[in-house]
Design a protein around this motif. Structure first.
Motif, PDB file in Angstrom:
ATOM      1  N   THR A  28      20.200   5.052 -18.298  1.00 23.86           N
ATOM      2  CA  THR A  28      19.912   5.167 -16.879  1.00 23.86           C
ATOM      3  C   THR A  28      21.219   5.246 -16.112  1.00 23.86           C
ATOM      4  O   THR A  28      22.123   4.441 -16.320  1.00 23.86           O
ATOM      5  N   GLN A  29      21.311   6.230 -15.240  1.00 23.13           N
ATOM      6  CA  GLN A  29      22.491   6.420 -14.410  1.00 23.13           C
ATOM      7  C   GLN A  29      22.110   6.043 -12.977  1.00 23.13           C
ATOM      8  O   GLN A  29      21.115   6.522 -12.445  1.00 23.13           O
ATOM      9  N   LEU A  30      22.890   5.152 -12.365  1.00 26.11           N
ATOM     10  CA  LEU A  30      22.605   4.673 -11.014  1.00 26.11           C
ATOM     11  C   LEU A  30      23.779   4.951 -10.086  1.00 26.11           C
ATOM     12  O   LEU A  30      24.928   4.986 -10.520  1.00 26.11           O
ATOM     13  N   SER A  31      23.480   5.120  -8.797  1.00 30.93           N
ATOM     14  CA  SER A  31      24.531   5.215  -7.791  1.00 30.93           C
ATOM     15  C   SER A  31      24.038   4.508  -6.535  1.00 30.93           C
ATOM     16  O   SER A  31      22.867   4.169  -6.431  1.00 30.93           O
ATOM     17  N   TYR A  32      24.939   4.274  -5.603  1.00 32.16           N
ATOM     18  CA  TYR A  32      24.526   3.724  -4.319  1.00 32.16           C
ATOM     19  C   TYR A  32      25.433   4.261  -3.227  1.00 32.16           C
ATOM     20  O   TYR A  32      26.564   4.673  -3.472  1.00 32.16           O
ATOM     21  N   LEU A  33      24.909   4.285  -2.013  1.00 31.21           N
ATOM     22  CA  LEU A  33      25.662   4.706  -0.843  1.00 31.21           C
ATOM     23  C   LEU A  33      26.043   3.453  -0.073  1.00 31.21           C
ATOM     24  O   LEU A  33      25.177   2.702   0.365  1.00 31.21           O
ATOM     25  N   ASP A  34      27.333   3.221   0.048  1.00 33.11           N
ATOM     26  CA  ASP A  34      27.817   2.019   0.717  1.00 33.11           C
ATOM     27  C   ASP A  34      28.090   2.269   2.193  1.00 33.11           C
ATOM     28  O   ASP A  34      27.992   1.371   3.006  1.00 33.11           O
TER      29      ASP A  34
END
Length: 101
Positions: A83-89
């Motif tokens: 699973t590849q995750l990202s987030y917008l900070d």
């Protein structure tokens, strides 16, 4: 940037597209729980892998939180799924391409 009231209408229209699904209780890479939007192409043959990505939004404000995707590498017995995750900070608006805030 969307005018007041347009964002809910955009999500409602998106929900009318065949294959678009809402998936509750999805976490971004920062651990924030939101509601995800994903797309399963209804024209693909049964058993065929589709898009697999989730765009995760805050369930109250509908602000974009991050992205979740399931990927595979290798083949046969050596195939691995991850699973590849990202987030917008944060985000900012600039006047020119490649300009930094």
């Amino acid at each position: 940037m969307m005018p007041e009231g347009l964002r809910p209408a955009a999500y409602e229209a998106l929900g009318m597209v065949p294959g678009v699904k809402v998936v509750p209780h999805q976490k971004d890479a920062k651990g924030r729980v939101g509601v995800a939007i994903t797309y399963d192409d209804p024209t693909l043959p049964k058993g065929t892998a589709g898009f697999g990505g989730y765009f995760i939004f805050d369930p109250v404000t509908y602000r974009f939180l991050g992205f979740r995707d399931t990927r595979t590498s290798g083949d046969g017995a050596a195939m691995k799924t991850y699973t590849q995750l990202s987030y917008l900070d944060g985000w900012a608006v600039v006047d020119k391409v490649k300009q930094r805030p």
